[in-house]
Write a protein that holds these residues in place. Sequence first.
Motif, PDB file in Angstrom:
ATOM      1  N   VAL A  17       0.928  -1.135  -0.137  1.00 24.05           N
ATOM      2  CA  VAL A  17      -0.036   0.020   0.089  1.00 24.05           C
ATOM      3  C   VAL A  17       0.971   1.323  -0.023  1.00 24.05           C
ATOM      4  CG1 VAL A  17      -1.578   1.446   1.323  1.00 24.05           C
ATOM      5  CG2 VAL A  17      -1.907  -1.042   0.998  1.00 24.05           C
ATOM      6  N   GLU A  18       2.005   1.239   0.777  1.00 20.62           N
ATOM      7  CA  GLU A  18       2.955   2.431   0.767  1.00 20.62           C
ATOM      8  C   GLU A  18       3.333   2.474  -0.513  1.00 20.62           C
ATOM      9  OE1 GLU A  18       4.619   0.035   3.503  1.00 20.62           O
ATOM     10  OE2 GLU A  18       3.067   0.950   5.136  1.00 20.62           O
ATOM     11  N   ASP A  19       3.769   1.571  -1.488  1.00 16.21           N
ATOM     12  CA  ASP A  19       4.463   1.813  -2.747  1.00 16.21           C
ATOM     13  C   ASP A  19       3.444   2.401  -3.683  1.00 16.21           C
ATOM     14  OD1 ASP A  19       6.590   0.691  -1.855  1.00 16.21           O
ATOM     15  OD2 ASP A  19       6.184  -1.341  -2.299  1.00 16.21           O
ATOM     16  N   ILE A  20       2.175   2.149  -3.602  1.00 19.80           N
ATOM     17  CA  ILE A  20       1.039   2.324  -4.436  1.00 19.80           C
ATOM     18  C   ILE A  20       0.608   3.724  -4.293  1.00 19.80           C
ATOM     19  CG2 ILE A  20      -1.348   2.079  -5.097  1.00 19.80           C
ATOM     20  CD1 ILE A  20      -0.612  -0.966  -4.505  1.00 19.80           C
ATOM     21  N   TYR A  21       0.303   4.037  -2.793  1.00 22.07           N
ATOM     22  CA  TYR A  21      -0.163   5.482  -2.349  1.00 22.07           C
ATOM     23  C   TYR A  21       0.623   6.400  -1.811  1.00 22.07           C
ATOM     24  CZ  TYR A  21      -4.571   3.076  -3.140  1.00 22.07           C
ATOM     25  OH  TYR A  21      -5.601   2.321  -3.860  1.00 22.07           O
TER      26      TYR A  21
END
Length: 139
Positions: A134-138
Amino acid sequence: MKTQRQVVSHALQRRRALEALRSPRVDLNAPASCDADPMLVRAALHHGEAMDHPCPVCESPRLSLLRYTFGHQLGQFSGRIRSEEELEEMESRFGEFRVYEVEVCPDCYWNHILSHYLLGDGRRRRPPRHQDTVEDIYG
């Protein structure tokens, strides 16, 4: 766990810290024992396994056990909390990783490392491929 090795118990340090808390002398230079990081307390509340004895400081029944895993072969999954069942599964999938068992009381913020040890089958492996989180995406 079948491959558990190099077990180090921190029972003596734990006992010394508890005795220091109960002693009438106050050492202003000593680190505080009931100073758990808020993130550690949240992890204990949501991911911890209940222990069969109360907190040694405040007698709270909510004392929790966390098992943190660290190792190069774990890749981006190093530093995560795992249950005992997950550790047994990981023993055969990874060559070597270290497990830290920490007790945490969410009521008085007591925390202490109980032990640490190595697990794994001993074979060298590459870390798993990086998977988007999720951190990579958002960000």
